[in-house]
Design a protein around this motif. Structure first.
Motif, PDB file in Angstrom:
ATOM      1  N   ILE A 143       9.026  10.576  -2.864  1.00  0.00           N
ATOM      2  CA  ILE A 143       9.067  10.327  -1.422  1.00  0.00           C
ATOM      3  C   ILE A 143       8.076  11.226  -0.673  1.00  0.00           C
ATOM      4  O   ILE A 143       7.389  10.774   0.237  1.00  0.00           O
ATOM      5  CB  ILE A 143      10.504  10.558  -0.871  1.00  0.00           C
ATOM      6  CG1 ILE A 143      11.492   9.657  -1.587  1.00  0.00           C
ATOM      7  CG2 ILE A 143      10.558  10.391   0.628  1.00  0.00           C
ATOM      8  CD1 ILE A 143      11.365   8.206  -1.271  1.00  0.00           C
ATOM      9  N   GLU A 144       8.015  12.486  -1.072  1.00  0.00           N
ATOM     10  CA  GLU A 144       7.125  13.434  -0.392  1.00  0.00           C
ATOM     11  C   GLU A 144       5.668  12.982  -0.486  1.00  0.00           C
ATOM     12  O   GLU A 144       4.937  12.984   0.501  1.00  0.00           O
ATOM     13  CB  GLU A 144       7.299  14.829  -0.987  1.00  0.00           C
ATOM     14  CG  GLU A 144       6.562  15.908  -0.237  1.00  0.00           C
ATOM     15  CD  GLU A 144       6.819  17.301  -0.803  1.00  0.00           C
ATOM     16  OE1 GLU A 144       6.219  18.243  -0.257  1.00  0.00           O
ATOM     17  OE2 GLU A 144       7.597  17.461  -1.762  1.00  0.00           O
TER      18      GLU A 144
ATOM     19  N   GLY B 250      -0.033  20.690  -3.218  1.00  0.00           N
ATOM     20  CA  GLY B 250      -0.700  21.813  -2.554  1.00  0.00           C
ATOM     21  C   GLY B 250      -2.181  21.562  -2.356  1.00  0.00           C
ATOM     22  O   GLY B 250      -2.741  21.843  -1.291  1.00  0.00           O
ATOM     23  N   ILE B 251      -2.826  21.010  -3.373  1.00  0.00           N
ATOM     24  CA  ILE B 251      -4.253  20.688  -3.271  1.00  0.00           C
ATOM     25  C   ILE B 251      -4.473  19.658  -2.170  1.00  0.00           C
ATOM     26  O   ILE B 251      -5.351  19.811  -1.309  1.00  0.00           O
ATOM     27  CB  ILE B 251      -4.797  20.167  -4.624  1.00  0.00           C
ATOM     28  CG1 ILE B 251      -4.788  21.293  -5.657  1.00  0.00           C
ATOM     29  CG2 ILE B 251      -6.202  19.588  -4.461  1.00  0.00           C
ATOM     30  CD1 ILE B 251      -5.002  20.827  -7.090  1.00  0.00           C
ATOM     31  N   ALA B 252      -3.678  18.598  -2.194  1.00  0.00           N
ATOM     32  CA  ALA B 252      -3.816  17.539  -1.191  1.00  0.00           C
ATOM     33  C   ALA B 252      -3.586  18.089   0.215  1.00  0.00           C
ATOM     34  O   ALA B 252      -4.322  17.759   1.151  1.00  0.00           O
ATOM     35  CB  ALA B 252      -2.843  16.408  -1.486  1.00  0.00           C
ATOM     36  N   ASP B 253      -2.582  18.935   0.359  1.00  0.00           N
ATOM     37  CA  ASP B 253      -2.296  19.532   1.679  1.00  0.00           C
ATOM     38  C   ASP B 253      -3.456  20.394   2.165  1.00  0.00           C
ATOM     39  O   ASP B 253      -3.768  20.416   3.360  1.00  0.00           O
ATOM     40  CB  ASP B 253      -0.997  20.333   1.639  1.00  0.00           C
ATOM     41  CG  ASP B 253       0.235  19.451   1.478  1.00  0.00           C
ATOM     42  OD1 ASP B 253       0.143  18.223   1.687  1.00  0.00           O
ATOM     43  OD2 ASP B 253       1.301  20.000   1.128  1.00  0.00           O
TER      44      ASP B 253
ATOM     45  N   GLU C 258      -5.428  12.728  -4.430  1.00  0.00           N
ATOM     46  CA  GLU C 258      -4.377  13.584  -5.001  1.00  0.00           C
ATOM     47  C   GLU C 258      -2.995  12.957  -4.816  1.00  0.00           C
ATOM     48  O   GLU C 258      -2.179  12.949  -5.742  1.00  0.00           O
ATOM     49  CB  GLU C 258      -4.423  14.984  -4.383  1.00  0.00           C
ATOM     50  CG  GLU C 258      -5.705  15.748  -4.639  1.00  0.00           C
ATOM     51  CD  GLU C 258      -6.011  15.992  -6.109  1.00  0.00           C
ATOM     52  OE1 GLU C 258      -5.072  16.058  -6.939  1.00  0.00           O
ATOM     53  OE2 GLU C 258      -7.205  16.114  -6.436  1.00  0.00           O
ATOM     54  N   TYR C 259      -2.712  12.448  -3.617  1.00  0.00           N
ATOM     55  CA  TYR C 259      -1.406  11.818  -3.379  1.00  0.00           C
ATOM     56  C   TYR C 259      -1.220  10.601  -4.276  1.00  0.00           C
ATOM     57  O   TYR C 259      -0.135  10.381  -4.836  1.00  0.00           O
ATOM     58  CB  TYR C 259      -1.248  11.420  -1.911  1.00  0.00           C
ATOM     59  CG  TYR C 259      -1.180  12.593  -0.954  1.00  0.00           C
ATOM     60  CD1 TYR C 259      -0.343  13.682  -1.187  1.00  0.00           C
ATOM     61  CD2 TYR C 259      -1.960  12.601   0.200  1.00  0.00           C
ATOM     62  CE1 TYR C 259      -0.285  14.754  -0.305  1.00  0.00           C
ATOM     63  CE2 TYR C 259      -1.894  13.672   1.094  1.00  0.00           C
ATOM     64  CZ  TYR C 259      -1.067  14.735   0.839  1.00  0.00           C
ATOM     65  OH  TYR C 259      -1.004  15.796   1.712  1.00  0.00           O
ATOM     66  N   GLU C 260      -2.280   9.810  -4.443  1.00  0.00           N
ATOM     67  CA  GLU C 260      -2.184   8.627  -5.308  1.00  0.00           C
ATOM     68  C   GLU C 260      -1.963   9.024  -6.773  1.00  0.00           C
ATOM     69  O   GLU C 260      -1.237   8.345  -7.501  1.00  0.00           O
ATOM     70  CB  GLU C 260      -3.424   7.755  -5.160  1.00  0.00           C
ATOM     71  CG  GLU C 260      -3.449   7.009  -3.840  1.00  0.00           C
ATOM     72  CD  GLU C 260      -4.720   6.203  -3.610  1.00  0.00           C
ATOM     73  OE1 GLU C 260      -5.768   6.508  -4.232  1.00  0.00           O
ATOM     74  OE2 GLU C 260      -4.665   5.276  -2.771  1.00  0.00           O
TER      75      GLU C 260
ATOM     76  N   ARG D  85       2.053   8.762 -11.321  1.00  0.00           N
ATOM     77  CA  ARG D  85       2.950   9.349 -12.316  1.00  0.00           C
ATOM     78  C   ARG D  85       4.413   9.197 -11.919  1.00  0.00           C
ATOM     79  O   ARG D  85       5.285   9.156 -12.763  1.00  0.00           O
ATOM     80  CB  ARG D  85       2.629  10.828 -12.521  1.00  0.00           C
ATOM     81  CG  ARG D  85       1.535  11.072 -13.526  1.00  0.00           C
ATOM     82  CD  ARG D  85       1.433  12.514 -13.946  1.00  0.00           C
ATOM     83  NE  ARG D  85       1.037  13.449 -12.902  1.00  0.00           N
ATOM     84  CZ  ARG D  85      -0.161  13.517 -12.343  1.00  0.00           C
ATOM     85  NH1 ARG D  85      -1.092  12.688 -12.704  1.00  0.00           N
ATOM     86  NH2 ARG D  85      -0.434  14.400 -11.433  1.00  0.00           N
ATOM     87  N   SER D  86       4.654   9.192 -10.623  1.00  0.00           N
ATOM     88  CA  SER D  86       6.037   9.164 -10.136  1.00  0.00           C
ATOM     89  C   SER D  86       6.105   8.292  -8.888  1.00  0.00           C
ATOM     90  O   SER D  86       5.960   8.785  -7.769  1.00  0.00           O
ATOM     91  CB  SER D  86       6.499  10.590  -9.831  1.00  0.00           C
ATOM     92  OG  SER D  86       7.783  10.585  -9.280  1.00  0.00           O
ATOM     93  N   VAL D  87       6.328   7.006  -9.091  1.00  0.00           N
ATOM     94  CA  VAL D  87       6.307   6.024  -8.010  1.00  0.00           C
ATOM     95  C   VAL D  87       7.324   6.348  -6.919  1.00  0.00           C
ATOM     96  O   VAL D  87       7.100   6.051  -5.746  1.00  0.00           O
ATOM     97  CB  VAL D  87       6.589   4.606  -8.577  1.00  0.00           C
ATOM     98  CG1 VAL D  87       6.647   3.565  -7.478  1.00  0.00           C
ATOM     99  CG2 VAL D  87       5.553   4.244  -9.606  1.00  0.00           C
ATOM    100  N   ASN D  88       8.406   7.002  -7.273  1.00  0.00           N
ATOM    101  CA  ASN D  88       9.490   7.274  -6.319  1.00  0.00           C
ATOM    102  C   ASN D  88       9.387   8.633  -5.643  1.00  0.00           C
ATOM    103  O   ASN D  88      10.359   9.097  -5.052  1.00  0.00           O
ATOM    104  CB  ASN D  88      10.850   7.148  -7.021  1.00  0.00           C
ATOM    105  CG  ASN D  88      11.091   5.740  -7.505  1.00  0.00           C
ATOM    106  OD1 ASN D  88      10.708   4.776  -6.852  1.00  0.00           O
ATOM    107  ND2 ASN D  88      11.715   5.620  -8.666  1.00  0.00           N
TER     108      ASN D  88
END
Length: 182
Positions: free
Chosen positions: A141-142, A112-115, A129-131, A136-139
């Motif tokens: 997809i979103e 939400g922050i990144a968006d 933020e996306y990175e 934390r979660s390499v997979n």
């Protein structure tokens, strides 16, 4: 008494589902008066106020639900949406950050922050933020798709700026040349 509160809450939900907002609010207010520390009732009342167009009361009820139960992701996201509806993007981001401080590894809040950053072309902040999500979660997809979109839009923005700058330079050069001829 909690049984009476539950009955009023249930009736409020029925009225809300039937778009009978005024009756829903009345029932939910009775429920809250009997059981003020019920986060679900405050959320239902917030939704009713939102349906009514009373955004400030909706925000207050979502905030009350967070006071009762700080891990309610839904309430942080809802407040951010309402702040956006009021044109208060920085307050939306602040609300999501507050949620992230209460629920540190919450992917929905970080997305939400990144968006929010993407809406105002704050690409570098969105990319961070996306990175963080992908670290934390390499997979995820979103987040991976959103990161690619952010990188693309950032590159496109820089390319557009460079093109405009080159056109401005060319125009300025031509104007100088014309002025010298005069």
């Amino acid at each position: 008494n909690s049984k009476s509160s539950a009955a009023h809450y249930g009736l409020g939900q029925v009225y809300l589902n039937q778009a009978r907002t005024d009756k829903a609010i009345a029932e939910l207010l009775v429920s809250i008066s009997q059981y003020p520390d019920s986060a679900p009732v405050h959320i239902a009342l917030a939704k009713a106020y939102e349906e009514q167009g009373n955004l400030s009361s909706a925000i207050s009820e979502y905030q009350e639900s967070i006071r009762i139960k700080p891990e309610l992701t839904l309430s942080y996201l809802a407040i951010a949406d309402l702040r956006n509806a009021q044109g208060e993007m920085e307050l939306a981001i602040a609300q999501l950050r507050k949620g992230l401080s209460a629920i540190p590894n919450n992917t929905e809040l970080r997305l939400g922050i990144a968006d929010e950053y993407m809406k105002t072309d704050r690409f570098d902040e969105a990319i961070i933020e996306y990175e963080a999500i992908l670290n934390r979660s390499v997979n995820n997809i979103e987040a991976a798709y959103a990161l690619a979109r952010a990188l693309y839009r950032k590159a496109q923005h820089h390319a557009d700026s460079a093109f405009i700058s080159s056109r401005d330079f060319e125009r300025a050069t031509n104007l100088i040349a014309q002025t010298i001829k005069l």
